[in-house]
Design a protein around this motif. Structure first.
Motif, PDB file in Angstrom:
ATOM      1  N   LEU A  47      19.014 -12.558 -31.067  1.00  0.00           N
ATOM      2  CA  LEU A  47      18.706 -11.444 -31.873  1.00  0.00           C
ATOM      3  C   LEU A  47      19.902 -11.352 -33.177  1.00  0.00           C
ATOM      4  CD1 LEU A  47      18.600  -8.950 -29.021  1.00  0.00           C
ATOM      5  CD2 LEU A  47      16.508  -9.911 -30.371  1.00  0.00           C
ATOM      6  N   SER A  53      14.329 -12.931 -34.992  1.00  0.00           N
ATOM      7  CA  SER A  53      14.521 -13.345 -33.944  1.00  0.00           C
ATOM      8  C   SER A  53      13.621 -14.830 -33.647  1.00  0.00           C
ATOM      9  CB  SER A  53      14.505 -12.284 -32.658  1.00  0.00           C
ATOM     10  OG  SER A  53      14.225 -13.046 -31.496  1.00  0.00           O
ATOM     11  N   VAL A 123       9.950  -6.948 -29.483  1.00  0.00           N
ATOM     12  CA  VAL A 123      11.122  -7.911 -30.208  1.00  0.00           C
ATOM     13  C   VAL A 123      11.717  -7.010 -31.439  1.00  0.00           C
ATOM     14  CG1 VAL A 123      11.441  -9.945 -31.375  1.00  0.00           C
ATOM     15  CG2 VAL A 123       9.621 -10.000 -29.545  1.00  0.00           C
ATOM     16  N   ALA A 126      14.245  -4.485 -30.153  1.00  0.00           N
ATOM     17  CA  ALA A 126      15.300  -5.139 -29.612  1.00  0.00           C
ATOM     18  C   ALA A 126      16.224  -5.678 -31.025  1.00  0.00           C
ATOM     19  CB  ALA A 126      15.268  -6.542 -28.843  1.00  0.00           C
ATOM     20  N   GLU A 127      15.408  -6.060 -31.998  1.00  0.00           N
ATOM     21  CA  GLU A 127      16.180  -6.637 -33.296  1.00  0.00           C
ATOM     22  C   GLU A 127      16.773  -5.332 -34.067  1.00  0.00           C
ATOM     23  OE1 GLU A 127      13.625 -10.174 -34.893  1.00  0.00           O
ATOM     24  OE2 GLU A 127      12.529  -8.370 -35.043  1.00  0.00           O
ATOM     25  N   PRO A 130      21.233  -3.258 -33.020  1.00  0.00           N
ATOM     26  CA  PRO A 130      22.168  -4.294 -32.490  1.00  0.00           C
ATOM     27  C   PRO A 130      23.429  -3.774 -32.242  1.00  0.00           C
ATOM     28  CG  PRO A 130      21.829  -3.825 -34.828  1.00  0.00           C
ATOM     29  CD  PRO A 130      20.962  -3.203 -34.180  1.00  0.00           C
TER      30      PRO A 130
END
Length: 136
Positions: A47, A53, A123, A126-127, A130
């Motif tokens: 990431l 990603s 995705v 999650a990106e 951080p």
């Protein structure tokens, strides 16, 4: 029926930086394939800040490292998978698992098929978070 992906980032520990784990249909596939002492890839690699990603699926197939045993992948091999998008499906296939002597099962996970919308959303989630990059 499509498989369901959940990406979790584990906090850094005494030996390793923050790592990514992949839960598919409620099961941690890294732990299943490389045993409890294994680890997922570093969050900074999976990431990366300011870059997409490598988990993002495209029409071009690419192999990703998703885990390794406690003794390290350089010793016993990595858990890898080929990720590719086929229209509205993201496929994980052609698994390679660490040496069976160091993993609980001698067989890699099965081929997985994710709904591309759910996969892309996970995705992106999650990106976008951080938290593990924040240093005290």
């Amino acid at each position: 029926m499509s498989d369901r992906l959940e990406i979790r980032v584990l906090p850094p520990g005494s030996r390793f930086a923050a790592q990514v784990r992949f839960w598919v249909n409620g099961e941690d596939i890294v732990e299943e394939a490389v045993d409890e002492g294994g680890r997922g890839p570093y969050a900074a690699d999976m990431l990366p800040a300011g870059r997409p990603s490598p988990l993002r699926a495209t029409g071009e197939a690419r192999r990703l490292e998703l885990g390794e045993p406690d003794c390290t992948g350089g010793c016993c091999g990595f858990l890898t998978v080929v990720v590719q998008r086929f229209g509205e499906i993201v496929q994980w296939s052609d698994w390679e698992a660490p040496d069976a002597a160091h993993a609980p099962t001698p067989h890699p996970p099965p081929e997985l098929h994710f709904d591309a919308g759910q996969y892309d959303a996970e995705v992106a989630r999650a990106e976008a978070n951080p938290w593990w990059q924040v240093h005290p």
